[in-house]
Structures are given as structure tokens and as C-alpha cells.
Design a protein around this motif. Structure first.
Motif, PDB file in Angstrom:
ATOM      1  N   LEU A   1      47.734  53.447  53.714  1.00  0.00           N
ATOM      2  CA  LEU A   1      47.018  53.653  54.961  1.00  0.00           C
ATOM      3  C   LEU A   1      45.640  54.214  54.600  1.00  0.00           C
ATOM      4  N   LEU A   2      44.607  53.440  54.865  1.00  0.00           N
ATOM      5  CA  LEU A   2      43.241  53.842  54.566  1.00  0.00           C
ATOM      6  C   LEU A   2      42.704  54.671  55.734  1.00  0.00           C
ATOM      7  N   LEU A   3      42.572  55.975  55.527  1.00  0.00           N
ATOM      8  CA  LEU A   3      42.095  56.860  56.587  1.00  0.00           C
ATOM      9  C   LEU A   3      40.577  56.859  56.671  1.00  0.00           C
TER      10      LEU A   3
ATOM     11  N   VAL B   1      36.900  43.284  52.598  1.00  0.00           N
ATOM     12  CA  VAL B   1      36.570  44.702  52.434  1.00  0.00           C
ATOM     13  C   VAL B   1      37.115  45.442  53.645  1.00  0.00           C
ATOM     14  N   LEU B   2      37.987  46.399  53.400  1.00  0.00           N
ATOM     15  CA  LEU B   2      38.619  47.154  54.482  1.00  0.00           C
ATOM     16  C   LEU B   2      37.892  48.475  54.678  1.00  0.00           C
ATOM     17  N   ASN B   3      37.815  48.920  55.927  1.00  0.00           N
ATOM     18  CA  ASN B   3      37.027  50.096  56.250  1.00  0.00           C
ATOM     19  C   ASN B   3      37.723  50.946  57.306  1.00  0.00           C
ATOM     20  N   ASN B   4      38.186  52.125  56.909  1.00  0.00           N
ATOM     21  CA  ASN B   4      38.737  53.108  57.866  1.00  0.00           C
ATOM     22  C   ASN B   4      39.878  52.564  58.729  1.00  0.00           C
ATOM     23  N   ARG B   5      40.916  53.317  58.876  1.00  0.00           N
ATOM     24  CA  ARG B   5      42.040  53.022  59.761  1.00  0.00           C
ATOM     25  C   ARG B   5      42.581  51.608  59.529  1.00  0.00           C
ATOM     26  N   GLU B   6      42.837  51.307  58.265  1.00  0.00           N
ATOM     27  CA  GLU B   6      43.372  49.994  57.903  1.00  0.00           C
ATOM     28  C   GLU B   6      44.681  50.145  57.129  1.00  0.00           C
ATOM     29  N   LEU B   7      45.479  49.113  57.223  1.00  0.00           N
ATOM     30  CA  LEU B   7      46.736  49.027  56.493  1.00  0.00           C
ATOM     31  C   LEU B   7      46.566  48.056  55.334  1.00  0.00           C
ATOM     32  N   ILE B   8      47.012  48.450  54.131  1.00  0.00           N
ATOM     33  CA  ILE B   8      46.898  47.587  52.956  1.00  0.00           C
ATOM     34  C   ILE B   8      48.297  47.203  52.496  1.00  0.00           C
ATOM     35  N   VAL B   9      48.661  45.953  52.749  1.00  0.00           N
ATOM     36  CA  VAL B   9      49.958  45.404  52.342  1.00  0.00           C
ATOM     37  C   VAL B   9      49.676  44.052  51.699  1.00  0.00           C
ATOM     38  N   GLU B  10      49.705  43.973  50.386  1.00  0.00           N
ATOM     39  CA  GLU B  10      49.278  42.751  49.695  1.00  0.00           C
ATOM     40  C   GLU B  10      50.373  42.230  48.771  1.00  0.00           C
ATOM     41  N   TYR B  11      51.523  41.875  49.371  1.00  0.00           N
ATOM     42  CA  TYR B  11      52.619  41.305  48.592  1.00  0.00           C
ATOM     43  C   TYR B  11      53.584  40.602  49.545  1.00  0.00           C
ATOM     44  N   GLN B  12      54.552  39.880  48.992  1.00  0.00           N
ATOM     45  CA  GLN B  12      55.570  39.226  49.815  1.00  0.00           C
ATOM     46  C   GLN B  12      56.647  40.237  50.194  1.00  0.00           C
ATOM     47  N   LEU B  13      56.749  40.499  51.493  1.00  0.00           N
ATOM     48  CA  LEU B  13      57.694  41.518  51.949  1.00  0.00           C
ATOM     49  C   LEU B  13      59.155  41.081  51.784  1.00  0.00           C
ATOM     50  N   PHE B  14      60.005  42.074  51.626  1.00  0.00           N
ATOM     51  CA  PHE B  14      61.464  41.904  51.589  1.00  0.00           C
ATOM     52  C   PHE B  14      61.911  40.990  50.444  1.00  0.00           C
TER      53      PHE B  14
ATOM     54  N   ASN C   1      31.829  32.571  68.400  1.00  0.00           N
ATOM     55  CA  ASN C   1      31.793  33.862  69.102  1.00  0.00           C
ATOM     56  C   ASN C   1      33.189  34.459  69.281  1.00  0.00           C
ATOM     57  N   CYS C   2      33.930  34.480  68.183  1.00  0.00           N
ATOM     58  CA  CYS C   2      35.255  35.106  68.199  1.00  0.00           C
ATOM     59  C   CYS C   2      35.107  36.613  68.382  1.00  0.00           C
ATOM     60  N   SER C   3      36.177  37.253  68.769  1.00  0.00           N
ATOM     61  CA  SER C   3      36.157  38.713  68.912  1.00  0.00           C
ATOM     62  C   SER C   3      35.954  39.359  67.548  1.00  0.00           C
ATOM     63  N   LYS C   4      35.453  40.587  67.556  1.00  0.00           N
ATOM     64  CA  LYS C   4      35.233  41.299  66.299  1.00  0.00           C
ATOM     65  C   LYS C   4      36.543  41.552  65.566  1.00  0.00           C
ATOM     66  N   GLU C   5      37.639  41.581  66.286  1.00  0.00           N
ATOM     67  CA  GLU C   5      38.954  41.757  65.657  1.00  0.00           C
ATOM     68  C   GLU C   5      39.254  40.603  64.719  1.00  0.00           C
ATOM     69  N   ILE C   6      38.796  39.396  65.097  1.00  0.00           N
ATOM     70  CA  ILE C   6      39.015  38.208  64.270  1.00  0.00           C
ATOM     71  C   ILE C   6      37.874  37.986  63.292  1.00  0.00           C
ATOM     72  N   CYS C   7      36.637  38.162  63.765  1.00  0.00           N
ATOM     73  CA  CYS C   7      35.467  37.856  62.952  1.00  0.00           C
ATOM     74  C   CYS C   7      34.931  39.110  62.276  1.00  0.00           C
ATOM     75  N   GLY C   8      35.668  39.594  61.283  1.00  0.00           N
ATOM     76  CA  GLY C   8      35.242  40.741  60.499  1.00  0.00           C
ATOM     77  C   GLY C   8      35.384  40.430  59.024  1.00  0.00           C
ATOM     78  N   ILE C   9      34.940  41.320  58.195  1.00  0.00           N
ATOM     79  CA  ILE C   9      35.041  41.123  56.751  1.00  0.00           C
ATOM     80  C   ILE C   9      36.346  41.690  56.208  1.00  0.00           C
ATOM     81  N   ASN C  10      37.140  42.289  57.107  1.00  0.00           N
ATOM     82  CA  ASN C  10      38.403  42.902  56.696  1.00  0.00           C
ATOM     83  C   ASN C  10      39.544  41.909  56.705  1.00  0.00           C
TER      84      ASN C  10
END
Length: 232
Positions: A44-46, A66-79, A223-232
């Protein structure tokens, strides 16, 4: 009382794990994990910024996001038994991060339906982001890819100023090239052209986009929302 839909997966995990796990301070340049290492934690990136990427067999470094503040980092195949990290993760700036053990994270989202629902929503948003990035690179080429990345950086790190939108993240030309999957030489030429046209400026390793509309027109921006159109 707030309903479960009022919380995203980051908030749910932070609420559950913040008293169990201590916050760790990570210096800029530190590596959280390397590609192909066995998975031990999710993160959890605070505060701060973390880059995720891969190094090609030729030595070329590709930054995927590039993730910035209040992000979750999960980079593998779950379960999956004995998973490995798909990419590397490196702190771009000084960071504050909560390390959560992989097994505890997977157990929690399996037994908590609110967490599972929020996590699925997070995954689907990440899928759309990845699809849009691929579209931009395939349809617009290297130059259009650069324009798309600048737009995304504005959405994720943009600060409105008198001169335009300041991308409040220090970036060298090489680091920007890593984000666009191009060479530094190609990116430098494209940036020089944008500066000469008065579209951008560059000072102390920070870009200011003066005419965002020009970049959007060039890549046929949806003109996607910033939630979709970000560098994260």
C-alpha cells in the motif's frame, strides 16, 4: 454508516491492516522487488511515487506505469502456488509504504465479500487502463505515444499554473523515453518540436504543458476520465 460501495480496495486494506503492519520509509531509488523474484508482499503506497517496469534482454529499461500516493501494488498472478513478480518496482521519490504479506492479503479478500468486490472493480479499471495505453501506442506511433504519455502525466501529476499544466514529477528525457518505449534520441527530437511550437516547456526536469488541446487533437483523444487516463 457508509455502505461498502463507498470504499475502494485501498481504503478497505488500509483500514484492516494499518494496525497490524508498520509503515516503512523507503528512500528514492530503492527497489521493492525485482522481476521473477518469489512474491512475499503486496504494498500500500501511502506517500511518494513508485515505478513499475521491465528490463529487456538488450538492457533497455521500459517503465510500464508510475504510481503516486494511495495506490495498491499487486504485480503477480493471484491464488497461484509459488508466484513470482512479473515486473520490478522501484521508488522514484522517498516513499511511505505498508508491506502486507501475500498470504494474508489473499486470505482477507477471499473471506471478505466487500473487499473482493472492491478488488474486482480495481482490477477491471486496471485492465481498461492497459487497453487504452496499448491503443494509443498502436494507433499513434512513437510521437503519438509521447503525446499520450504527456496527457496521462497531466492527469496524474498536473498542477494548474499561469503558464499551463505543470507535471509535478521530475523526469529526465531518458525516463520519459522509458515511459513511451522509444529511444531517447527520438523523444528528444519530438520534445524539441513541441517546445519550438510553444506546446510545452521544460525547466529543472519538470515539464509544463501549455497547450493540452493540441496534444489531445493529435492523438484523437477520447476524453476518458482521469481514473482511466492516468500514468498509473
Amino acid at each position: 454508516m457508509q455502505t461498502s460501495t463507498s470504499f475502494n480496495i485501498y481504503s478497505i486494506l488500509l483500514h484492516f491492516f494499518q494496525e497490524k503492519e508498520s509503515v516503512q520509509k523507503i528512500k528514492a531509488g530503492s527497489v521493492l522487488f525485482q522481476e521473477k523474484e518469489p512474491v512475499e508482499y503486496i504494498f500500500l503506497l501511502l506517500k511518494g511515487s513508485v515505478a513499475l517496469g521491465r528490463v529487456h534482454i538488450t538492457g533497455k529499461d521500459f517503465t510500464l506505469k508510475v504510481l503516486n500516493n494511495r495506490e495498491l501494488i499487486v504485480e503477480y498472478q493471484l491464488f497461484k502456488p509459488n508466484p513470482h513478480y512479473i515486473f520490478y518496482a522501484k521508488a522514484v521519490t522517498d516513499c511511505e509504504i505498508v508491506f502486507i504479506k501475500k498470504d494474508e492479503f489473499e486470505k482477507f479478500i477471499q473471506i471478505d465479500p466487500d473487499a473482493m468486490n472492491a478488488f474486482v472493480t480495481w482490477l477491471s479499471t486496471g485492465y481498461l487502463k492497459a487497453q487504452m495505453k496499448c491503443q494509443d501506442l498502436i494507433m499513434n506511433g512513437k510521437k503519438g505515444g509521447l503525446y499520450s504519455v504527456l496527457i496521462r502525466l497531466c492527469n496524474s501529476y498536473g498542477v494548474i499554473t499561469e503558464d499551463g499544466i505543470l507535471i509535478d514529477l521530475p523526469l529526465t528525457h531518458q525516463e520519459l523515453a522509458n515511459l513511451t518505449y522509444g529511444t531517447r534520441e527520438v523523444i528528444q527530437r519530438a520534445l524539441k518540436e513541441l517546445r519550438e511550437k510553444g506546446i510545452i516547456s521544460y525547466d529543472q526536469q519538470k515539464f509544463t504543458v501549455k497547450k493540452l488541446s493540441y496534444l489531445k487533437e493529435e492523438v484523437d483523444c477520447q476524453n476518458c476520465s482521469k481514473e482511466i487516463c492516468g500514468i498509473n
